[in-house]
Design a protein around this motif. Structure first.
Motif, mmCIF file in Angstrom:
data_model
loop_
_atom_site.group_PDB
_atom_site.id
_atom_site.type_symbol
_atom_site.label_atom_id
_atom_site.label_comp_id
_atom_site.label_asym_id
_atom_site.label_seq_id
_atom_site.Cartn_x
_atom_site.Cartn_y
_atom_site.Cartn_z
ATOM 1 N N GLU A 77 32.261 54.584 39.891
ATOM 2 C CA GLU A 77 33.109 55.177 40.858
ATOM 3 C C GLU A 77 33.727 54.250 41.871
ATOM 4 O O GLU A 77 32.959 53.886 42.918
ATOM 5 C CB GLU A 77 32.096 56.217 41.855
ATOM 6 N N GLY A 78 34.827 53.711 41.593
ATOM 7 C CA GLY A 78 35.611 52.995 42.249
ATOM 8 C C GLY A 78 35.722 51.510 41.346
ATOM 9 O O GLY A 78 34.888 51.138 40.687
ATOM 10 N N ASN A 79 36.621 50.820 42.167
ATOM 11 C CA ASN A 79 36.948 49.541 41.494
ATOM 12 C C ASN A 79 35.933 48.451 41.839
ATOM 13 O O ASN A 79 35.348 47.677 40.800
ATOM 14 C CB ASN A 79 38.354 49.057 42.454
ATOM 15 N N GLU A 80 35.004 48.522 42.921
ATOM 16 C CA GLU A 80 33.909 47.490 43.086
ATOM 17 C C GLU A 80 32.835 48.043 42.275
ATOM 18 O O GLU A 80 32.126 47.244 41.591
ATOM 19 C CB GLU A 80 33.523 48.020 44.673
ATOM 20 N N MET A 81 32.729 49.196 42.066
ATOM 21 C CA MET A 81 31.474 49.797 41.221
ATOM 22 C C MET A 81 31.627 48.989 39.773
ATOM 23 O O MET A 81 30.843 48.836 38.952
ATOM 24 C CB MET A 81 31.072 51.060 41.093
ATOM 25 N N LEU A 82 33.059 49.210 39.316
ATOM 26 C CA LEU A 82 33.287 48.619 37.858
ATOM 27 C C LEU A 82 32.782 46.989 37.742
ATOM 28 O O LEU A 82 32.359 46.931 36.720
ATOM 29 C CB LEU A 82 34.739 48.895 37.846
ATOM 30 N N ILE A 83 33.408 46.704 38.885
ATOM 31 C CA ILE A 83 33.041 44.860 38.710
ATOM 32 C C ILE A 83 31.391 44.793 38.601
ATOM 33 O O ILE A 83 30.951 44.164 38.108
ATOM 34 C CB ILE A 83 33.613 44.425 40.252
ATOM 35 N N ARG A 84 30.530 45.548 39.308
ATOM 36 C CA ARG A 84 29.238 45.523 39.467
ATOM 37 C C ARG A 84 28.734 45.986 38.126
ATOM 38 O O ARG A 84 27.643 45.248 37.403
ATOM 39 C CB ARG A 84 28.625 46.295 40.569
ATOM 40 N N ARG A 85 29.210 47.117 37.348
ATOM 41 C CA ARG A 85 28.762 47.573 36.143
ATOM 42 C C ARG A 85 28.875 46.512 35.003
ATOM 43 O O ARG A 85 28.136 46.527 34.160
ATOM 44 C CB ARG A 85 29.203 49.059 35.831
ATOM 45 N N ALA A 225 26.240 40.486 44.715
ATOM 46 C CA ALA A 225 26.093 42.042 44.900
ATOM 47 C C ALA A 225 27.309 42.861 45.060
ATOM 48 O O ALA A 225 27.702 43.766 44.378
ATOM 49 C CB ALA A 225 24.962 42.268 46.135
ATOM 50 N N LEU A 226 27.788 42.585 46.273
ATOM 51 C CA LEU A 226 28.966 43.304 46.884
ATOM 52 C C LEU A 226 30.359 42.463 47.010
ATOM 53 O O LEU A 226 30.303 41.661 48.003
ATOM 54 C CB LEU A 226 28.662 44.152 48.236
ATOM 55 N N THR A 227 30.958 42.380 45.988
ATOM 56 C CA THR A 227 32.434 41.500 46.004
ATOM 57 C C THR A 227 33.022 41.079 47.351
ATOM 58 O O THR A 227 33.636 40.348 47.387
ATOM 59 C CB THR A 227 33.031 41.550 44.805
ATOM 60 N N VAL A 228 33.267 42.298 47.920
ATOM 61 C CA VAL A 228 34.139 42.299 49.211
ATOM 62 C C VAL A 228 33.632 41.743 50.180
ATOM 63 O O VAL A 228 34.215 41.466 51.297
ATOM 64 C CB VAL A 228 34.756 43.671 49.502
ATOM 65 N N THR A 229 32.245 41.472 50.357
ATOM 66 C CA THR A 229 31.529 40.961 51.501
ATOM 67 C C THR A 229 32.154 39.556 51.864
ATOM 68 O O THR A 229 32.491 38.784 51.161
ATOM 69 C CB THR A 229 30.048 40.816 51.508
ATOM 70 N N GLN A 230 32.466 39.468 53.479
ATOM 71 C CA GLN A 230 33.070 38.377 53.832
ATOM 72 C C GLN A 230 32.034 37.108 53.834
ATOM 73 O O GLN A 230 32.320 36.147 54.182
ATOM 74 C CB GLN A 230 33.506 38.512 55.272
ATOM 75 N N VAL A 231 30.762 37.478 53.534
ATOM 76 C CA VAL A 231 29.710 36.487 53.915
ATOM 77 C C VAL A 231 28.874 36.240 52.493
ATOM 78 O O VAL A 231 27.627 36.391 52.623
ATOM 79 C CB VAL A 231 28.857 36.892 55.036
ATOM 80 N N PRO A 415 41.847 43.623 45.909
ATOM 81 C CA PRO A 415 42.459 44.362 44.613
ATOM 82 C C PRO A 415 41.070 44.281 43.467
ATOM 83 O O PRO A 415 41.273 45.152 42.458
ATOM 84 C CB PRO A 415 43.570 43.812 44.105
ATOM 85 N N GLY A 416 40.106 43.337 43.451
ATOM 86 C CA GLY A 416 39.108 43.526 42.503
ATOM 87 C C GLY A 416 39.588 43.399 41.114
ATOM 88 O O GLY A 416 40.227 42.400 40.856
ATOM 89 N N PRO A 417 39.269 44.331 40.357
ATOM 90 C CA PRO A 417 39.776 44.042 38.727
ATOM 91 C C PRO A 417 41.025 44.649 38.545
ATOM 92 O O PRO A 417 41.550 44.713 37.481
ATOM 93 C CB PRO A 417 38.796 45.514 38.116
ATOM 94 N N LEU A 418 41.951 45.044 39.589
ATOM 95 C CA LEU A 418 43.224 45.483 39.415
ATOM 96 C C LEU A 418 44.119 44.241 39.051
ATOM 97 O O LEU A 418 43.891 43.050 39.491
ATOM 98 C CB LEU A 418 43.855 46.081 40.544
#
Length: 419
Positions: A77-85, A225-231, A415-418
């Motif tokens: 469910e979402g770009n971020e979750m696609l990366i994780r899966r 874990a969460l690719t968009v985190t700044q840290v 954009p992650g996987p886009l």
């Protein structure tokens, strides 16, 4: 997704504005069904062990992906979750390879003879593992971390049960390190991944020297874990070294220091929508917004309104986008609440809205949101100007509508996987 719930709740609570000609029925876009082959980078479209199905609905601003893999079907469910899966699918493949090695087989034999063998049923739960994190086994392990000291005091370190608790904590530590080495979230809701992690981690933990983590044919896990985190660097280190109980203690201390009330901090920390990973990423992102006032308002909203993993990801991504904007675009003076939605007020008075939105179109919901936002931005401490930051894509029509209203729009911030 949370952004839709928030904006819907806010709209219902207010008087509907008189629609402009551009907001009348028939003047809105319909959310499209995108094509995976057209929007995804090749490495996210297909790999050795998986393939993303072509049709990608964009309901509620979220790209919904279906993934076929050698290990079953997965939804993202979402770009971020696609990366994780996808990371998790590759990790499952690596773990299965390890399970075929002589080191693993020898470790299982030794583990079966180990004094802790009888404890295996309380440290592994292949079916339910962490599908409802932080419920289930990982929450139990977290409580062990909080109560181990009192158990030792009561039993004076001599009771076998006290020793077993320490060994359970050892298993949890081993599992975290295996997951982090693979570059995946130790507290993922992926039950298939958790099953494989449990098997390898048990062999490493109970098998002792017979099976070393050094034999795992895997690389490092940067930005695990969460690719968009700044840290992400700090997050990875904390996940590797700290138990869930330790993370909660640290996060509580940081939240209070940021200005959250004890009640709001406790509500957030006990909200099961947030895994230990999401909880820590959110806190670190808020902490990274140095000098921004009223960050406790976001803590309250996150704790009160989040009820799913998607909500937790929304909060983490939004906090990350705000942190990036604060550092690189428009320094923020403070956070404020827009109904049930967190927004920033820049030092120049502009209202800053960060949206975790995979594909944003000019829908009736977007029209209502924009109208309410314009009213909100015109009230102090705002100066009537709006900056909209979107993690994914905006349609040309949406950009045109917002810019016609005087808003500044910036998309693809994450954009992650886009492509």
């Amino acid at each position: 997704m949370l952004v839709v719930v928030m904006t819907t709740n806010f709209s219902v609570a207010q008087t509907e504005p008189t629609p402009s000609p551009m907001e009348l029925p028939g003047n809105y876009e319909e959310l499209p069904e995108l094509k995976a082959s057209e929007i995804l980078k090749p490495e996210f479209l297909a790999g050795t062990y998986f393939k993303v199905q072509e049709d990608v609905p964009t309901q509620t601003g979220c790209n919904r992906f279906s993934i076929e893999s050698d290990f079953g079907a997965f939804e993202a469910e979402g770009n971020e979750m696609l990366i994780r899966r996808i990371k998790e699918i590759n990790a499952i493949a690596q773990l299965k390879e390890v399970s075929r090695t002589d080191e693993y087989k020898n470790a299982l034999v030794k583990a079966a003879k180990a004094p802790v063998a009888a404890a295996k049923n309380i440290v592994t739960d292949p079916v339910h593992a962490v599908a409802s994190v932080p419920k289930g086994i990982m929450k139990f392990m977290g409580r062990i971390g909080e109560t181990a000291k009192s158990v030792r005091q009561k039993q004076e370190g001599k009771d076998p049960e006290g020793s077993q608790l320490q060994q359970v904590i050892g298993f949890s530590d081993t599992k975290r390190k295996v997951a982090m080495s693979l570059g995946v979230d130790p507290y993922s809701s992926n039950a298939v991944l958790q099953h494989e992690l449990d098997g390898i981690s048990w062999a490493a933990f109970a098998g002792g020297a017979t099976f070393s983590l050094a034999t795992l044919p895997i690389g490092g896990g940067a930005a695990t874990a969460l690719t968009v985190t700044q840290v992400s660097g700090d997050l990875d280190q904390m996940l590797k070294e700290k138990s869930p109980a330790d993370l909660k203690i640290i996060n509580r201390r940081v939240l209070i220091a940021l200005g959250a009330s004890e009640k709001d901090a406790e509500r957030f920390l006990n909200n099961n929508a947030f895994s230990p990973t999401a909880q820590t990423a959110f806190v670190l992102n808020l902490k990274s917004m140095n000098g921004v006032a009223n960050r406790g308002a976001f803590v309250r909203l996150a704790g009160e309104t989040s009820s799913s993993e998607a909500d937790a990801i929304f909060c983490v991504q939004t906090a990350s986008l705000m942190s990036a904007i604060n550092k690189n675009e428009k320094p923020l003076a403070r956070l404020v609440t827009f109904g049930d939605f967190p927004v920033g007020v820049a030092k120049d008075g502009r209202t800053v809205v960060a949206l975790q939105w995979d594909y944003a179109a000019w829908t009736s919901g977007a029209g209502r949101f924009s109208a309410k936002l314009q009213e909100f931005a015109a009230k102090p401490p705002g100066n009537g100007k709006v900056f909209v930051a979107v993690s994914g894509e905006t349609s040309p029509r949406l950009r045109q509508e917002l810019e016609t209203r005087g808003d500044i729009v910036q998309d693809r911030l994450s954009p992650g996987p886009l492509k």
